[in-house]
Write a protein that holds these residues in place. Structure first.
Motif, PDB file in Angstrom:
ATOM      1  N   VAL A 290       3.617  -2.666   0.095  1.00 20.68           N
ATOM      2  CA  VAL A 290       3.564  -1.238   0.403  1.00 20.68           C
ATOM      3  C   VAL A 290       2.269  -0.677  -0.175  1.00 20.68           C
ATOM      4  CG1 VAL A 290       4.709   0.992   0.178  1.00 20.68           C
ATOM      5  CG2 VAL A 290       6.074  -1.110   0.285  1.00 20.68           C
ATOM      6  N   PRO A 291       1.225  -0.541   0.649  1.00 21.08           N
ATOM      7  CA  PRO A 291      -0.028   0.039   0.134  1.00 21.08           C
ATOM      8  C   PRO A 291       0.186   1.488  -0.252  1.00 21.08           C
ATOM      9  CG  PRO A 291      -0.121  -0.204   2.521  1.00 21.08           C
ATOM     10  CD  PRO A 291       1.137  -0.884   2.081  1.00 21.08           C
ATOM     11  N   ALA A 292      -0.450   1.891  -1.364  1.00 24.07           N
ATOM     12  CA  ALA A 292      -0.291   3.269  -1.834  1.00 24.07           C
ATOM     13  C   ALA A 292      -1.238   4.231  -1.120  1.00 24.07           C
ATOM     14  CB  ALA A 292      -0.511   3.336  -3.342  1.00 24.07           C
ATOM     15  N   ASN A 293      -2.344   3.703  -0.575  1.00 23.62           N
ATOM     16  CA  ASN A 293      -3.307   4.564   0.114  1.00 23.62           C
ATOM     17  C   ASN A 293      -4.062   3.735   1.156  1.00 23.62           C
ATOM     18  OD1 ASN A 293      -5.660   3.305  -1.256  1.00 23.62           O
ATOM     19  ND2 ASN A 293      -4.831   4.328  -3.073  1.00 23.62           N
ATOM     20  N   ARG A 294      -5.015   4.361   1.851  1.00 21.94           N
ATOM     21  CA  ARG A 294      -5.674   3.699   2.979  1.00 21.94           C
ATOM     22  C   ARG A 294      -6.518   2.503   2.534  1.00 21.94           C
ATOM     23  NH1 ARG A 294      -5.368   6.978   7.723  1.00 21.94           N
ATOM     24  NH2 ARG A 294      -3.583   8.337   7.326  1.00 21.94           N
ATOM     25  N   TRP A 295      -7.216   2.626   1.405  1.00 18.52           N
ATOM     26  CA  TRP A 295      -7.980   1.472   0.942  1.00 18.52           C
ATOM     27  C   TRP A 295      -7.046   0.296   0.671  1.00 18.52           C
ATOM     28  CZ3 TRP A 295     -12.530  -0.365   1.374  1.00 18.52           C
ATOM     29  CH2 TRP A 295     -13.669   0.440   1.382  1.00 18.52           C
ATOM     30  N   GLU A 296      -5.888   0.613   0.138  1.00 21.06           N
ATOM     31  CA  GLU A 296      -4.960  -0.466  -0.212  1.00 21.06           C
ATOM     32  C   GLU A 296      -4.346  -1.130   1.015  1.00 21.06           C
ATOM     33  OE1 GLU A 296      -2.129   0.591  -3.188  1.00 21.06           O
ATOM     34  OE2 GLU A 296      -3.664   0.778  -4.756  1.00 21.06           O
ATOM     35  N   VAL A 297      -4.378  -0.471   2.159  1.00 21.68           N
ATOM     36  CA  VAL A 297      -3.957  -1.137   3.394  1.00 21.68           C
ATOM     37  C   VAL A 297      -4.813  -2.380   3.622  1.00 21.68           C
ATOM     38  CG1 VAL A 297      -3.822  -0.939   5.907  1.00 21.68           C
ATOM     39  CG2 VAL A 297      -3.068   0.968   4.461  1.00 21.68           C
ATOM     40  N   ILE A 298      -6.132  -2.208   3.447  1.00 16.28           N
ATOM     41  CA  ILE A 298      -7.051  -3.332   3.644  1.00 16.28           C
ATOM     42  C   ILE A 298      -6.810  -4.394   2.582  1.00 16.28           C
ATOM     43  CG2 ILE A 298      -9.477  -4.013   3.790  1.00 16.28           C
ATOM     44  CD1 ILE A 298     -10.125  -1.122   4.574  1.00 16.28           C
ATOM     45  N   GLU A 299      -6.654  -3.958   1.323  1.00 15.94           N
ATOM     46  CA  GLU A 299      -6.442  -4.932   0.248  1.00 15.94           C
ATOM     47  C   GLU A 299      -5.126  -5.689   0.425  1.00 15.94           C
ATOM     48  OE1 GLU A 299      -6.000  -5.161  -4.609  1.00 15.94           O
ATOM     49  OE2 GLU A 299      -7.202  -3.571  -3.718  1.00 15.94           O
ATOM     50  N   CYS A 300      -4.073  -4.993   0.828  1.00 20.07           N
ATOM     51  CA  CYS A 300      -2.791  -5.667   1.036  1.00 20.07           C
ATOM     52  C   CYS A 300      -2.880  -6.698   2.159  1.00 20.07           C
ATOM     53  CB  CYS A 300      -1.697  -4.644   1.340  1.00 20.07           C
ATOM     54  SG  CYS A 300      -1.122  -3.736  -0.110  1.00 20.07           S
ATOM     55  N   GLN A 301      -3.589  -6.373   3.231  1.00 16.90           N
ATOM     56  CA  GLN A 301      -3.757  -7.336   4.323  1.00 16.90           C
ATOM     57  C   GLN A 301      -4.537  -8.551   3.834  1.00 16.90           C
ATOM     58  OE1 GLN A 301      -2.404  -7.424   7.313  1.00 16.90           O
ATOM     59  NE2 GLN A 301      -3.448  -9.360   7.820  1.00 16.90           N
ATOM     60  N   ALA A 302      -5.595  -8.324   3.055  1.00 18.30           N
ATOM     61  CA  ALA A 302      -6.378  -9.443   2.516  1.00 18.30           C
ATOM     62  C   ALA A 302      -5.524 -10.305   1.593  1.00 18.30           C
ATOM     63  CB  ALA A 302      -7.605  -8.910   1.772  1.00 18.30           C
ATOM     64  N   ALA A 303      -4.701  -9.673   0.772  1.00 22.56           N
ATOM     65  CA  ALA A 303      -3.835 -10.420  -0.141  1.00 22.56           C
ATOM     66  C   ALA A 303      -2.780 -11.208   0.629  1.00 22.56           C
ATOM     67  CB  ALA A 303      -3.174  -9.465  -1.127  1.00 22.56           C
ATOM     68  N   LEU A 304      -2.210 -10.584   1.639  1.00 27.70           N
ATOM     69  CA  LEU A 304      -1.202 -11.259   2.471  1.00 27.70           C
ATOM     70  C   LEU A 304      -1.789 -12.530   3.096  1.00 27.70           C
ATOM     71  CD1 LEU A 304       1.068  -9.365   4.997  1.00 27.70           C
ATOM     72  CD2 LEU A 304      -0.060 -11.469   5.664  1.00 27.70           C
ATOM     73  N   GLU A 305      -2.989 -12.420   3.643  1.00 23.78           N
ATOM     74  CA  GLU A 305      -3.627 -13.588   4.255  1.00 23.78           C
ATOM     75  C   GLU A 305      -3.948 -14.655   3.214  1.00 23.78           C
ATOM     76  OE1 GLU A 305      -6.974 -12.189   6.471  1.00 23.78           O
ATOM     77  OE2 GLU A 305      -5.760 -10.960   7.836  1.00 23.78           O
ATOM     78  N   ALA A 306      -4.339 -14.235   2.011  1.00 22.24           N
ATOM     79  CA  ALA A 306      -4.635 -15.200   0.950  1.00 22.24           C
ATOM     80  C   ALA A 306      -3.381 -15.963   0.538  1.00 22.24           C
ATOM     81  CB  ALA A 306      -5.241 -14.488  -0.259  1.00 22.24           C
ATOM     82  N   VAL A 307      -2.241 -15.271   0.483  1.00 21.98           N
ATOM     83  CA  VAL A 307      -0.977 -15.924   0.129  1.00 21.98           C
ATOM     84  C   VAL A 307      -0.636 -16.996   1.157  1.00 21.98           C
ATOM     85  CG1 VAL A 307       1.515 -15.599  -0.076  1.00 21.98           C
ATOM     86  CG2 VAL A 307      -0.041 -13.996  -1.186  1.00 21.98           C
ATOM     87  N   LEU A 308      -0.736 -16.654   2.426  1.00 24.63           N
ATOM     88  CA  LEU A 308      -0.387 -17.613   3.477  1.00 24.63           C
ATOM     89  C   LEU A 308      -1.381 -18.775   3.539  1.00 24.63           C
ATOM     90  CD1 LEU A 308       0.763 -15.140   6.285  1.00 24.63           C
ATOM     91  CD2 LEU A 308       2.172 -16.473   4.688  1.00 24.63           C
ATOM     92  N   ALA A 309      -2.632 -18.506   3.126  1.00 30.56           N
ATOM     93  CA  ALA A 309      -3.640 -19.575   3.084  1.00 30.56           C
ATOM     94  C   ALA A 309      -3.553 -20.370   1.775  1.00 30.56           C
ATOM     95  CB  ALA A 309      -5.036 -18.980   3.234  1.00 30.56           C
ATOM     96  N   ARG A 310      -2.655 -19.944   0.875  1.00 31.36           N
ATOM     97  CA  ARG A 310      -2.502 -20.562  -0.455  1.00 31.36           C
ATOM     98  C   ARG A 310      -3.837 -20.590  -1.200  1.00 31.36           C
ATOM     99  NH1 ARG A 310       2.263 -25.131   0.654  1.00 31.36           N
ATOM    100  NH2 ARG A 310       3.735 -23.586   1.469  1.00 31.36           N
ATOM    101  N   ASP A 311      -4.559 -19.502  -1.043  1.00 33.58           N
ATOM    102  CA  ASP A 311      -5.872 -19.338  -1.679  1.00 33.58           C
ATOM    103  C   ASP A 311      -5.696 -18.412  -2.876  1.00 33.58           C
ATOM    104  OD1 ASP A 311      -8.544 -19.141  -2.309  1.00 33.58           O
ATOM    105  OD2 ASP A 311      -9.013 -17.730  -0.700  1.00 33.58           O
ATOM    106  N   LEU A 312      -5.473 -18.996  -4.031  1.00 36.73           N
ATOM    107  CA  LEU A 312      -5.197 -18.210  -5.228  1.00 36.73           C
ATOM    108  C   LEU A 312      -6.492 -17.833  -5.933  1.00 36.73           C
ATOM    109  CD1 LEU A 312      -2.107 -20.084  -6.687  1.00 36.73           C
ATOM    110  CD2 LEU A 312      -2.213 -18.302  -4.959  1.00 36.73           C
ATOM    111  N   ASP A 313      -6.381 -16.834  -6.813  1.00 37.29           N
ATOM    112  CA  ASP A 313      -7.556 -16.368  -7.530  1.00 37.29           C
ATOM    113  C   ASP A 313      -7.307 -16.444  -9.037  1.00 37.29           C
ATOM    114  OD1 ASP A 313      -5.649 -14.402  -7.741  1.00 37.29           O
ATOM    115  OD2 ASP A 313      -6.732 -12.923  -6.574  1.00 37.29           O
TER     116      ASP A 313
END
Length: 797
Positions: A351-374
């Protein structure tokens, strides 16, 4: 040794369970010197760690301490005792299991030292205390195995560094000791193994299981342009709670959790049982919530990082992450709380808190599915922790410096420690250092004729033991008016430490001017008619990771943006038309007029702490250049500076040497170093906080450390603790390393865009700066009206 004894095999069969492959593999490796198991949350890591112990004690029963289990949480140790004693009793095994923590009675602790159980469950601090006693060699004489749970969490704090030093000491007492590390999924298992043991150890990686069922929550209302509360999503989150048995709703800060819980409760017309859990709640309240969770009596729990670790909270079938996760690794570990079963997909919603976080949440979601940890690489073991360890060693028995140095460098975080660094720590512990060696209170060790080091006064053991540990209280400082000493409220110490005289900020709906920081008080004066120079942020305490920032930058440059909602695609497209899209290899600077001031926006994508520090440094540089900066606000992605005159050629702002020089000047003018010094001095033993029969108040500790700091700066500027303090400050609040990383990846190349109006990406920054907490029904309406006006000016309907 892969076959289970009949007692254990029958118990598994009665439960209808079968050991997982990695559990049997850990059993086969039971005789190895060290193994690190990396397994997803819900993968049965803890049973895998204990299985060799249960088998050994079943086949060869014996008395005395056999296995030591160490957890970062007292609650986890207590939960483990409950989880072990039941099966052990059901199998009829003659194994005694006890836990030991700060909550254990003194009588029980004394009994445990005299007659240790076969399995002892404890915390890093309790182990350090046990090792400080003279009878430690006897207590651990028969220890066969140590199991360290949640190694990934311990590796991120000084508690983990201290624990690794304690394990090195245990290895000295028991050279054949076998150690087992249990970790959730991490980005670099070999690096974690080197933390767990100098030189590394074999890593067993369990089957990660199926991909999680993860998505962004589709909401009726679009997210706001700024803010961190996600109040817009309350109705939709509540609908998801109704569809599931138990939902964990994670937040990044306690304040956000409290606000969201309040709003969720107000919207909970059906009276669903909902609880809240975070570290600031009273212990009794946390225990009530935990008991209700285990019993399955709660439909939803609003929580923070207190539920990140491995407690099994019953039938959780949905995890909701409110706000951008900031770190993919943390998100994966939180997602694992749902469907806490092996090889079952976890369901999670972002649940993104604001518009910038929409982009960050999508990037994080894709990283999880790619198993690309940081994850950021760990630095060397902190030397204030080493100083405390030397004192702990001295409490136990006289020691040989050569032998202790060899032992310390067998701990992973201290493998690269030089003898000169060790000797400097030893000299500090023994004498206090050059400027303090004339004072008896810091003459703590002496070297005997036979070369061994011992405590100068054996009575000091009580004070040393009372101050073992690296956890520092989170202090808040009271804000008061300088004129009449009227108190206005409290701010966190870290925020107060970042202020310099003349800075203005918000508290209680009013703008005040920072005057001075005196002990535990922030003295301020009224400052009517100006916007606050520095905004008090209510956002995440975490900074967006470097890897996630890189994904965000790649994401906004895609040709196909259909993964993002239409409103976000429109926003990105308009930014491309009106200005530029930020790039990883360049610094984007935008200049435009607004509110009658010259506005400068720097997109660095270096994380909130670094972008705030950049604002402090750049306003200093702009002041020197005569540009008249008036204030700034920072987010994870950008810094907005407003002033009297526009920046015409911004490249000069990003000279590395000039930024370093500005940092030195800034540090010398504010209280940050003094506040950092207090924590270092506490851990290193220079300024104890606990005394027999009493405890130094925060004010007393601050006053004492402040005097020492000023004394050392004047008379011993190269003192060990000042050196450690600088390292701590650079890694902590300042996060200057992320600024240097930004300069490295961009080579200070600047794209400067000059426009006649606010740009789409810049518009939300003005909402960050303008969030004055006006109480009353009109507050949200005012914010919404300002947002709509800004977006119209930026070209968005």
């Amino acid at each position: 040794m892969t076959a289970l004894p009949p007692e254990i095999d029958s118990w598994f069969a009665a439960k209808g369970w079968h050991p997982h492959p990695h559990q049997l593999e850990m059993l086969a490796r039971g005789g190895d010197p060290a193994t690190l198991l990396v397994a997803p949350t819900g993968g049965g890591k803890t049973l895998a760690g204990f299985l060799p112990t249960l088998v050994e004690l079943t086949e060869n029963p014996r008395k005395g301490l056999h296995t030591l289990y160490i957890s970062p949480l007292k609650a986890l140790a207590a939960d483990m005792r409950r989880n072990l004693t039941g099966p052990i009793a059901e199998m009829g095994l003659p194994i005694r299991v006890e836990d030991r923590s700060g909550d254990t009675t003194q009588a029980r602790k004394k009994a445990q030292r005299a007659d240790p159980p076969e399995i002892l469950l404890t915390t890093p601090e309790s182990l350090a205390l046990l090792l400080s006693y003279e009878d430690a060699p006897r207590v651990f004489a028969n220890l066969e195995r140590v199991v360290v749970d949640e190694v990934h969490a311990l590796a991120e704090s000084k508690r983990g560094d201290q624990l690794m030093l304690c394990l090195a000491r245990l290895q000295t007492l028991r050279p054949d000791l076998r150690r087992v590390g249990l970790s959730a999924t991490v980005e670099d298992p070999p690096a974690l193994s080197r933390f767990f043991m100098a030189g590394g150890c074999p890593v067993l990686t369990a089957d990660p299981g199926p991909d999680p069922d993860i998505a962004m929550l589709t909401t009726t209302a679009p997210p706001p342009w700024s803010g961190g509360g996600a109040a817009y999503a309350i109705p939709d989150v509540l609908e998801e709670v109704k569809k599931h048995k138990t939902t964990l709703i994670f937040h990044n800060t306690r304040a956000q959790a409290e606000i969201f819980f309040h709003n969720l409760w107000l919207a909970n017309d059906e009276g669903l049982p909902i609880g809240i859990h975070h570290g600031s709640l009273a212990l009794d309240q946390r225990k009530k919530v935990e008991a209700a969770m285990v019993a399955g009596d709660l439909r939803a729990i609003v929580c923070t990082g207190t539920l990140d670790l491995g407690l099994d909270w019953g039938d959780v079938d949905l995890v909701v992450q409110v706000g951008a996760p900031k770190n993919v690794k943390r998100l994966v570990q939180r997602i694992g709380r749902a469907n806490h079963r092996y090889n079952a997909p976890s369901r999670a919603l972002l649940v993104p808190a604001n518009r910038w976080e929409v982009i960050e949440c999508q990037a994080a979601l894709e990283a999880v599915l790619a198993r690309d940890l940081d994850g950021d690489p760990r630095g060397p073991g902190p030397r204030d922790v080493l100083c405390q360890h030397i004192l702990i060693a001295a409490c136990s028995a006289p020691f040989d410096a050569d032998a202790l140095f060899a032992e310390v460098t067998r701990a992973g975080p201290y493998a690269a420690l030089t003898r000169a660094q060790f000797d400097e720590c030893l000299d500090f512990v023994a004498t206090g250092g050059y400027a303090l060696r004339a004072y008896d209170r810091w003459q703590r060790l002496k070297q005997r004729a036979d070369g061994l080091w011992q405590l100068r006064d054996p009575r000091a053991t009580q004070l040393i033991r009372m101050n073992i540990g690296t956890i520092q209280d989170t202090d808040t400082l009271k804000v008061r008016m300088r004129q009449n000493r009227k108190q206005l409220g409290e701010v966190e110490e870290g925020f107060a430490a970042s202020l310099t005289p003349g800075d203005t900020f918000l508290i209680g709906g009013r703008i005040v001017r920072f005057e001075s920081l005196k002990e535990m008080f922030v003295d301020v004066s009224h400052d009517r008619g100006r916007k606050p120079k520095i905004a008090v942020f209510a956002g995440s305490k975490f900074a967006t990771s470097t890897q996630l920032s890189e994904r965000i930058l790649r994401l906004i440059h895609r040709v196909d943006l259909t993964a993002l909602p239409a409103h976000t695609r429109e926003w990105i497209g308009l930014q491309r038309e009106v200005s530029h899209l930020p790039q990883a290899g360049r610094i984007l600077v935008e200049s435009f007029p607004h509110y009658g001031r010259a506005q400068t926006v720097i997109y660095g994508f270096a994380g909130r702490g670094a972008m705030q520090t950049l604002g402090l440094l750049l306003t200093r540089r702009m002041e020197e250049a005569g540009l008249g900066p008036l204030g700034f606000v920072a987010t994870d992605y950008a810094t907005l500076i407003w002033g009297l005159h526009p920046v015409e050629e911004p490249a000069f702002l990003f000279s590395r040497q000039d930024l370093v020089d500005a940092l030195e000047g800034w540090l010398s003018e504010n209280a940050l170093m003094k506040r950092s010094f207090k924590a270092v001095a506490n851990i290193a033993g220079l300024t104890p906080r606990n005394f027999p029969g009493t405890r130094a108040s925060g004010r007393q500790a601050t006053f004492s450390s402040a005097i020492l700091y000023d004394t050392l700066r004047k008379y011993d500027p190269n003192h060990l603790l000042l050196d450690i303090t600088r390292e701590e400050a650079m890694r902590g609040l300042i996060d200057f390393g992320r600024i240097e990383e930004m300069l490295d990846r961009t080579d200070a190349r600047v794209d400067h865009v000059i426009t006649d109006r606010v740009t789409p990406f810049a518009a939300p920054l003005f909402l960050e700066a303008g969030r004055v907490p006006v109480e009353g029904a009109g507050r949200e309406a005012l914010i919404q009206a300002e947002a709509e006006a800004l977006m119209r000016e930026a070209g968005l309907a």
